[in-house]
Scaffold this motif. Structure first.
Motif, PDB file in Angstrom:
ATOM      1  N   ARG A  18      73.599  32.716  29.567  1.00  0.00           N
ATOM      2  CA  ARG A  18      74.849  32.160  30.087  1.00  0.00           C
ATOM      3  C   ARG A  18      75.828  33.271  30.461  1.00  0.00           C
ATOM      4  NH1 ARG A  18      74.572  26.648  29.077  1.00  0.00           N
ATOM      5  NH2 ARG A  18      73.221  26.068  27.333  1.00  0.00           N
ATOM      6  N   GLY A  60      74.422  35.047  33.462  1.00  0.00           N
ATOM      7  CA  GLY A  60      74.464  34.155  34.613  1.00  0.00           C
ATOM      8  C   GLY A  60      75.823  34.100  35.259  1.00  0.00           C
ATOM      9  N   LYS A  61      76.865  34.073  34.445  1.00  0.00           N
ATOM     10  CA  LYS A  61      78.214  34.016  35.000  1.00  0.00           C
ATOM     11  C   LYS A  61      78.576  35.320  35.693  1.00  0.00           C
ATOM     12  CE  LYS A  61      82.888  32.521  33.909  1.00  0.00           C
ATOM     13  NZ  LYS A  61      83.799  31.992  32.856  1.00  0.00           N
ATOM     14  N   GLY A 106      76.638  35.576  38.920  1.00  0.00           N
ATOM     15  CA  GLY A 106      77.074  34.496  39.800  1.00  0.00           C
ATOM     16  C   GLY A 106      78.458  34.686  40.364  1.00  0.00           C
ATOM     17  N   ASN A 147      78.161  29.735  37.491  1.00  0.00           N
ATOM     18  CA  ASN A 147      76.922  29.756  36.721  1.00  0.00           C
ATOM     19  C   ASN A 147      76.070  28.541  37.060  1.00  0.00           C
ATOM     20  OD1 ASN A 147      75.034  30.773  34.947  1.00  0.00           O
ATOM     21  ND2 ASN A 147      76.452  30.949  33.230  1.00  0.00           N
ATOM     22  N   TRP A 182      73.609  32.872  42.456  1.00  0.00           N
ATOM     23  CA  TRP A 182      72.964  31.555  42.353  1.00  0.00           C
ATOM     24  C   TRP A 182      73.244  30.731  43.611  1.00  0.00           C
ATOM     25  CZ3 TRP A 182      69.929  32.719  38.689  1.00  0.00           C
ATOM     26  CH2 TRP A 182      70.363  33.449  37.576  1.00  0.00           C
TER      27      TRP A 182
END
Length: 295
Positions: free
Chosen positions: A177, A180-181, A184, A188, A276
């Motif tokens: 997480r 991912g953020k 991104g 996320n 993403w």
């Protein structure tokens, strides 16, 4: 625990033996005799990355193939090296077993070099390539590459034995997480999708496989690419690139120079979008994919 396949209307699930005791799962949709497009997912995703695009592309008359790369989703996770060459070989065997002579490829993240290598190794089988926030196996050997090497920091813990698999299989997905953020650009992957991907990663062998995706790159592939393993390769089919500029790892300068190897090459950079891109802007990706398929 066994993870059930998510249901998506119009999708058939095939499990294809590619040899060596390895089975590759493929989500298959659209008319069997339609022009084939293979969508190749990134990390930590699986075929579900493409769920918003499968139905519309199938309705357009395309046969849409979404494989789970070895070690991901519902495919086998054998104790192999997980080189991009090895995974490209799996995809070729999938095409052979399905009786598909030629295909267009679209890919995100790690799926990009896997699919690109398939095209370079077997140019007679691929009629076009569409990349999304990904790279080809061409590496510039200049000062900018050295300055940007820090951007790969996250690959070190993932690629480490023991540590990497533990990070990837954490049921709370804390590392996934946070990372991912960052990649991104503030966006996320939706929480339900993260949970699905991490649950799959918790299947036997899958977290180790995910770690080896990165380990094989760090300990061998990156050096071979830098030494010019594919520098003499020419691509004569249409190639399109769609890249969100908020991605802190796959930055636009990495794509510079690709046109020197490709006869028909176009790049579109998207402001306000990070790594993403498929999840953040499925409408944009679908529109550009449709244009690519008409080329």
């Amino acid at each position: 625990m066994t993870i059930s396949l998510p249901v998506l209307e119009g999708v058939e699930h095939r499990f294809i033996d590619v040899g060596g005791g390895v089975t590759i799962h493929v989500a298959d949709a659209g008319p069997a005799d339609g022009p084939a497009i293979m969508l190749v997912h990134g990390f930590p995703e699986n075929w579900w990355e493409w769920h918003a695009l499968i139905g519309p592309l199938a309705a357009d008359g395309y046969r849409v193939l979404c494989p789970d790369l070895r070690g991901a989703g519902w495919s086998s996770a054998p104790p192999s090296t997980y080189t991009k060459d090895e995974m490209a070989g799996d995809l070729l065997t999938v095409l052979d077993k399905l009786g598909i002579a030629t295909v267009k490829l679209a890919a995100h993240d790690w799926g990009g070099p896997v699919a690109f290598i398939l095209m370079l190794r077997h140019p007679d089988r691929v009629t076009g390539f569409f990349g999304m926030n990904t790279v080809a196996p061409w590496v510039k050997r200049d000062l900018s590459s050295v300055r940007n090497i820090w951007r790969l920091w996250y690959q070190i813990p993932i690629s480490l034995p023991v540590i990497g698999p533990r990070l990837l299989s954490d049921p709370k997905a804390r590392f996934a997480r946070a990372l991912g953020k960052w990649v991104g650009g503030g966006f996320n992957i939706p929480d339900d999708d993260v949970r699905l991907y991490i649950d799959c990663m918790r299947q036997p062998g899958h977290a180790e496989a995910g770690s080896r995706w990165y380990r094989s790159f760090q300990t061998g592939e990156m050096l071979r690419w830098m030494r010019g393993e594919f520098n003499d390769a020419r691509v004569e089919v249409p190639v399109r690139w769609l890249s969100g500029v908020e991605d802190p790892v796959i930055t636009p300068d990495l794509i510079d120079g690709y046109g020197d190897h490709i006869t028909d090459f176009e790049v579109e950079l998207v402001e306000g979008v990070g790594h993403w891109i498929v999840s953040q802007r499925p409408d944009l990706v679908l529109d550009r994919l449709r244009a690519f398929l008409r080329v």
